[in-house]
Design a protein around this motif. Structure first.
Motif, PDB file in Angstrom:
ATOM      1  N   UNK A  42       4.082 -52.555 -28.522  1.00  0.00           N
ATOM      2  CA  UNK A  42       4.159 -53.369 -27.320  1.00  0.00           C
ATOM      3  C   UNK A  42       2.753 -53.733 -26.829  1.00  0.00           C
ATOM      4  N   UNK A  43       2.227 -53.010 -25.861  1.00  0.00           N
ATOM      5  CA  UNK A  43       0.949 -53.392 -25.270  1.00  0.00           C
ATOM      6  C   UNK A  43      -0.062 -52.265 -25.385  1.00  0.00           C
ATOM      7  N   UNK A  44      -1.337 -52.614 -25.382  1.00  0.00           N
ATOM      8  CA  UNK A  44      -2.392 -51.616 -25.334  1.00  0.00           C
ATOM      9  C   UNK A  44      -2.605 -51.147 -23.911  1.00  0.00           C
ATOM     10  N   UNK A  45      -2.593 -49.833 -23.701  1.00  0.00           N
ATOM     11  CA  UNK A  45      -2.671 -49.310 -22.346  1.00  0.00           C
ATOM     12  C   UNK A  45      -4.014 -49.531 -21.675  1.00  0.00           C
ATOM     13  N   UNK A  46      -5.103 -49.264 -22.373  1.00  0.00           N
ATOM     14  CA  UNK A  46      -6.425 -49.422 -21.769  1.00  0.00           C
ATOM     15  C   UNK A  46      -6.713 -50.885 -21.468  1.00  0.00           C
ATOM     16  N   UNK A  47      -6.381 -51.768 -22.392  1.00  0.00           N
ATOM     17  CA  UNK A  47      -6.616 -53.190 -22.145  1.00  0.00           C
ATOM     18  C   UNK A  47      -5.765 -53.680 -20.975  1.00  0.00           C
ATOM     19  N   UNK A  48      -4.514 -53.220 -20.897  1.00  0.00           N
ATOM     20  CA  UNK A  48      -3.661 -53.614 -19.780  1.00  0.00           C
ATOM     21  C   UNK A  48      -4.197 -53.082 -18.455  1.00  0.00           C
ATOM     22  N   UNK A  49      -4.682 -51.838 -18.465  1.00  0.00           N
ATOM     23  CA  UNK A  49      -5.259 -51.280 -17.239  1.00  0.00           C
ATOM     24  C   UNK A  49      -6.469 -52.080 -16.792  1.00  0.00           C
ATOM     25  N   UNK A  50      -7.295 -52.494 -17.751  1.00  0.00           N
ATOM     26  CA  UNK A  50      -8.482 -53.293 -17.404  1.00  0.00           C
ATOM     27  C   UNK A  50      -8.081 -54.624 -16.785  1.00  0.00           C
ATOM     28  N   UNK A  51      -7.051 -55.259 -17.349  1.00  0.00           N
ATOM     29  CA  UNK A  51      -6.576 -56.532 -16.798  1.00  0.00           C
ATOM     30  C   UNK A  51      -6.076 -56.345 -15.362  1.00  0.00           C
ATOM     31  N   UNK A  52      -5.269 -55.303 -15.149  1.00  0.00           N
ATOM     32  CA  UNK A  52      -4.709 -55.065 -13.813  1.00  0.00           C
ATOM     33  C   UNK A  52      -5.803 -54.730 -12.798  1.00  0.00           C
ATOM     34  N   UNK A  53      -6.767 -53.925 -13.192  1.00  0.00           N
ATOM     35  CA  UNK A  53      -7.869 -53.581 -12.284  1.00  0.00           C
ATOM     36  C   UNK A  53      -8.672 -54.815 -11.911  1.00  0.00           C
ATOM     37  N   UNK A  82     -15.599 -46.136 -18.794  1.00  0.00           N
ATOM     38  CA  UNK A  82     -16.054 -47.506 -18.529  1.00  0.00           C
ATOM     39  C   UNK A  82     -15.294 -48.106 -17.356  1.00  0.00           C
ATOM     40  N   UNK A  83     -13.972 -47.960 -17.364  1.00  0.00           N
ATOM     41  CA  UNK A  83     -13.176 -48.490 -16.262  1.00  0.00           C
ATOM     42  C   UNK A  83     -13.519 -47.790 -14.951  1.00  0.00           C
ATOM     43  N   UNK A  84     -13.739 -46.476 -15.022  1.00  0.00           N
ATOM     44  CA  UNK A  84     -14.051 -45.727 -13.802  1.00  0.00           C
ATOM     45  C   UNK A  84     -15.413 -46.104 -13.234  1.00  0.00           C
ATOM     46  N   UNK A  85     -16.350 -46.483 -14.076  1.00  0.00           N
ATOM     47  CA  UNK A  85     -17.652 -46.937 -13.588  1.00  0.00           C
ATOM     48  C   UNK A  85     -17.536 -48.286 -12.885  1.00  0.00           C
ATOM     49  N   UNK A  86     -16.720 -49.148 -13.433  1.00  0.00           N
ATOM     50  CA  UNK A  86     -16.590 -50.498 -12.875  1.00  0.00           C
ATOM     51  C   UNK A  86     -15.649 -50.521 -11.677  1.00  0.00           C
ATOM     52  N   UNK A  87     -14.604 -49.692 -11.728  1.00  0.00           N
ATOM     53  CA  UNK A  87     -13.588 -49.661 -10.668  1.00  0.00           C
ATOM     54  C   UNK A  87     -13.433 -48.220 -10.165  1.00  0.00           C
ATOM     55  N   UNK A 143     -17.982 -32.352 -32.209  1.00  0.00           N
ATOM     56  CA  UNK A 143     -19.278 -31.703 -32.394  1.00  0.00           C
ATOM     57  C   UNK A 143     -20.328 -32.317 -31.468  1.00  0.00           C
ATOM     58  N   UNK A 144     -20.424 -31.770 -30.264  1.00  0.00           N
ATOM     59  CA  UNK A 144     -21.505 -32.137 -29.357  1.00  0.00           C
ATOM     60  C   UNK A 144     -21.457 -33.562 -28.835  1.00  0.00           C
ATOM     61  N   UNK A 145     -20.280 -34.036 -28.471  1.00  0.00           N
ATOM     62  CA  UNK A 145     -20.142 -35.390 -27.926  1.00  0.00           C
ATOM     63  C   UNK A 145     -20.375 -35.358 -26.415  1.00  0.00           C
ATOM     64  N   UNK A 146     -21.113 -36.334 -25.928  1.00  0.00           N
ATOM     65  CA  UNK A 146     -21.413 -36.437 -24.496  1.00  0.00           C
ATOM     66  C   UNK A 146     -21.469 -37.902 -24.114  1.00  0.00           C
ATOM     67  N   UNK A 147     -20.890 -38.255 -22.987  1.00  0.00           N
ATOM     68  CA  UNK A 147     -20.905 -39.645 -22.525  1.00  0.00           C
ATOM     69  C   UNK A 147     -22.253 -39.990 -21.897  1.00  0.00           C
ATOM     70  N   UNK A 148     -22.796 -41.131 -22.260  1.00  0.00           N
ATOM     71  CA  UNK A 148     -24.035 -41.609 -21.649  1.00  0.00           C
ATOM     72  C   UNK A 148     -23.767 -42.105 -20.229  1.00  0.00           C
ATOM     73  N   UNK A 149     -22.601 -42.723 -20.040  1.00  0.00           N
ATOM     74  CA  UNK A 149     -22.248 -43.262 -18.723  1.00  0.00           C
ATOM     75  C   UNK A 149     -20.921 -42.663 -18.256  1.00  0.00           C
ATOM     76  N   UNK A 150     -20.897 -41.390 -17.906  1.00  0.00           N
ATOM     77  CA  UNK A 150     -19.656 -40.810 -17.382  1.00  0.00           C
ATOM     78  C   UNK A 150     -19.356 -41.387 -16.006  1.00  0.00           C
TER      79      UNK A 150
END
Length: 314
Positions: A42-53, A82-87, A143-150
């Motif tokens: 059906x639909x992609x959840x993250x892309x749909x959330x971005x559209x709605x936001x 990414x969405x949380x940084x923008x919205x 293995x040692x993953x960290x977000x640059x822009x949390x």
């Protein structure tokens, strides 16, 4: 009466081209949340959330749900961050097992769904908090993953678990910040959900969000009956024991209040039948919530048609 948030689902069967307009109209009617779904094909959840936001300015948007087997927790955390940084402050991230049949179709069915979900919830939450995550689990290796822009520290989106079975409900209490409950579950079910989450270690801040079918008016009744019948079969219970909010707007609102009294902090309407926005307007008016329709923002027709098929929650 207990206060609760009122959300509305953008049904998977509706053309995603209609999502921006639907989200704007739902926001104008006073809905607190708009929830998007991610079901295979059906639909992609993250892309749909971005559209709605992007289409709205106030509403919170919920992802219900991202199937853990289908998404790398590192990638999912990157997308959510990414969405949380923008919205900031406007997103809730739901993660679940995914429907086993669909996960097999996609070639990602895990050996241990419970282990995978708990490890995914733990990893995503840690990454969103800005932690460097290393995990050597039964299902996941990180293995040692960290977000640059949390997300900003005061705007980390809550991560909730969309689950059904007793063991999974306990897992939600242990590993998630809330439980997302599928359609068809009524007040007694929600009390059992709370009890299971508490057995898993949940505290008083653990939230419960519940999806519920809604059909207001005679025109919506056939679609509501079909939705309840299909979901009763999936839940393995009698139709009479499958909860829905229907009939008049007043009767529907009474059903929503019953869910709130049973512990739901958020009730999300999955609207069945024609004119979903008209039905939403009737419910919001019966709830005494604010709306903008007198300014001409609401139209009786919508780009989102109303057929509702069987949907299996994660």
């Amino acid at each position: 009466m207990t206060a609760f948030r009122v959300g509305v689902m953008f049904d998977r069967s509706w053309d995603p081209a209609g999502l921006p307009a639907f989200a704007r109209e739902a926001e104008a009617l006073g809905a607190d949340d708009l929830w998007v779904v991610e079901d295979l094909g059906w639909n992609g959840g993250i892309s749909a959330a971005a559209v709605a936001l992007a289409a709205t300015g106030r509403m919170r948007v919920g992802l219900g749900i991202a199937p853990a087997p289908l998404r790398s927790p590192a990638l999912l955390a990157m997308e959510v961050a990414t969405l949380a940084r923008v919205f900031p402050g406007r997103l809730v991230a739901g993660i679940g097992h995914g429907v086993r049949e669909w996960m097999r179709q996609a070639g990602v069915a895990p050996r241990s769904p419970l282990s995978l979900l708990e490890e995914a919830l733990t990893a995503v939450r840690g990454l969103l908090r800005g932690e460097r995550v290393t995990m050597d689990g039964r299902e996941l290796r990180i293995d040692g993953v960290e977000l640059v822009h949390p997300p900003a520290e005061d705007a980390v989106p809550p991560v909730i678990a969309g689950v059904v079975s007793p063991k999974s409900l306990e897992l939600a209490g242990r590993a998630a910040q809330g439980t997302l409950v599928a359609e068809g579950h009524g007040p007694e079910d929600l009390r059992a959900v709370r009890a299971a989450a508490e057995r898993g270690g949940a505290g008083v801040d653990h939230t419960i969000t519940v999806f519920t079918f809604l059909g207001v008016g005679d025109a919506a009744a056939p679609a509501l009956r079909d939705a309840v019948a299909g979901h009763a079969q999936w839940l393995g219970r009698d139709e009479s024991a499958t909860f829905a909010a229907g009939g008049t707007a007043a009767a529907a609102v009474a059903a929503l209040h019953a869910l709130g009294e049973a512990g739901a902090q958020t009730v999300v309407l999955r609207i069945c039948g024609p004119e979903p926005l008209v039905q939403l307007r009737a419910v919001m008016r019966a709830l005494g919530r604010g709306e903008d329709v007198r300014h001409g923002r609401l139209h009786d027709s919508t780009a989102a048609p109303s057929p509702v098929g069987r949907r299996s929650a994660g």
